[in-house]
Design an enzyme around this catalytic site. Structure first.
Site: not given
Ligand code: PLP
Length: 459
Positions: A74, A126-127, A216, A218, A259, A451
């Site tokens: 932990y 991103f969404d 961000d 990803a 990702k 969506h």
């Molecule tokens: C997927 C994604 C997120 C969110 O990540 P999750 O692991 O799905 O919560 C944020 N920004 C971008 C650009 C993404 O492609």
């Protein structure tokens, strides 16, 4: 058909998973039961699943064997220490805040820095990021360059932010802007890269006003490889060096390890500032878990630590971006309208050009995504009005996003050229029969991120 890019595939297959194309009658039944929303389909009813590249990739034997060494303590887990050192080396940021996935990191960042009435400018959020900004009572401001809002362009960096617009935004609202957020690559307009020069420009604009810059990140590795391929002066640099250079221009990043961590779950917030780190941890512990696991198992931390190394290997990135380009070329050969140049993680079909007879309030992207499933068991995702449209709180009118797209996201190391050829044949069949496709109306929508759970009927 054009030949496949001429390089040797950097993997062979060691484990297989059976998939099959359901009968047409079953596909019809399944899509109706799903309320014409592909998120509601069982994966066993899908043949080639291009819903997302998030957490759907194949892990390597090194990742699986690292997972066996996961330390499930932990507190003070050595798997956390290993990941923290990989993240420090990869990003240059000292502090690692582990989260269950990327949106967990977004949540902690908003909680730590954003107040009601703030504005968050970026290239294009991103969404889930937009969702978290709105949940924090703030306003997402998308300032991607004009070429990034058009489907067709030959601009090599369609994810770039408009630096003049950013300057104007900061001049007008600087006191309400806690940070600037650059999404690399820019998911929503097609996985489009941001140039190193543009990131340097954004960092300079922000720092002149003392405003931090976050990423961000990803798909930071894909972005780094695009820079190497397309930007003057980077051709000889390794993806790892390029990634480190661009991230050094900011103050931290959110990361979805699903990702470019090539893991099935995981995420993190990486931060430079000690004080901000302390604040983020105050939110991490109640929402994600203690600092040395953050909502993940020790084995997950190992998968991410190994994945972050593999994702920066040039042979991996060449294959990754080559696969996307291959599918894009097959579609372009059929005359199908897609976002060009193709981005990193998928091919984005321009649904407005594909179905010009369907008005935007009848969700042309969703209508197209439904047809791809009905014709070939292919699951993509609408990224248009269903995903990003919003109702203006003052006028009650719909605010439309820039484009109506259907994304065919390619999971990492998962599908072969023959799967992608099936996808291309399916899209071509729908294209040949496009005149009979009807628009949709939404019969259910949730207030945020609608969506995912919406239901539709044909009009
Ligand atoms: C997927 C994604 C997120 C969110 O990540 P999750 O692991 O799905 O919560 C944020 N920004 C971008 C650009 C993404 O492609």
């Amino acid at each position: 058909m054009r030949p496949r890019n001429e390089y040797a595939e950097p993997y062979r297959i060691k484990m297989v998973e059976s998939i099959h194309l359901p009968e047409e009658s079953r596909r019809e039944e399944a899509i109706r039961e799903a309320g014409l929303n592909l998120f509601n389909l069982d994966s066993s009813d899908v043949y080639v699943d291009l819903l997302t590249d998030s957490g759907t990739g194949a892990m390597s034997q090194e990742q699986w064997s690292a997972m066996m060494r996961g330390d499930e303590a932990y507190a003070g887990s050595r798997s956390f220490e290993r990941l923290a050192s990989v993240v420090r080396r990869t990003t240059g940021y000292d502090h690692l805040v582990v989260t269950h996935q990327g949106r967990g990191a977004e949540h902690l960042l908003m909680r730590s820095l954003v107040s009601e009435g703030d504005r968050i400018p970026g290239n294009m959020h991103f969404d889930t990021t937009q969702g978290h900004i709105l949940l924090a009572g703030a306003e997402p401001v998308n300032l991607v360059i004009e070429e990034g809002r058009r489907a067709e362009s030959d601009h090599p960096f369609k994810g770039n932010i408009d630096l003049e617009a950013l300057e104007a935004e900061l001049a007008a609202h600087g006191d309400r802007i806690p940070f600037v957020l650059m999404t690399i690559t820019c998911n929503n307009n097609g996985g489009q890269p941001v140039s190193a020069e543009n990131i340097r420009g954004a960092a300079a604009v922000a720092s002149r006003r003392g405003i931090p810059l976050f990423f961000d990140a990803a798909r930071f590795a894909e972005n780094a490889y695009f820079i190497r391929e397309r930007e003057e002066g980077y051709g000889d640099r390794s993806p790892a060096e390029i990634a480190r250079e661009i991230l050094s221009l900011g103050d931290g990043c959110t990361m979805s390890a699903k990702k470019d961590g090539i893991a099935n779950i995981g995420g993190f917030l990486a931060l430079r500032d000690d004080e901000l780190y302390r604040k983020a941890v105050e939110w991490q512990i109640p929402f994600e878990g203690f600092t040395t696991y953050g909502g993940l198992a020790g084995r997950d931390l190992e998968a991410v630590a190994t994945g972050l190394g593999e994702v920066l290997e040039p042979t991996y990135l060449e294959d990754r971006l080559g696969g996307t380009r291959y599918l894009a070329d097959l579609l372009l050969d059929e005359g199908i309208p897609i976002v060009t140049p193709p981005g990193g993680h998928g091919v984005f079909i321009d649904a407005s050009a594909f179905l010009p007879g369907i008005p935007r309030d009848q969700f042309p992207g969703q209508a197209l995504a439904v047809e791809l499933y009905r014709r070939g068991g292919v699951r993509g995702v609408e990224l248009g009005t269903a995903a990003f449209g919003r109702t203006d709180p003052d006028t009650g009118e719909t605010i439309y996003p820039d484009m109506e797209l259907v994304r065919l996201a390619i999971p990492r190391r998962t599908y072969t050229d023959r799967h992608l050829a099936h996808v291309a044949r399916t899209v071509a069949r729908v294209w040949a029969n496009r005149d009979g496709i009807r628009g949709l109306k939404m019969t259910y929508e949730a207030p945020v991120l609608r969506h995912f759970t919406a239901r539709y009927e044909w009009v």
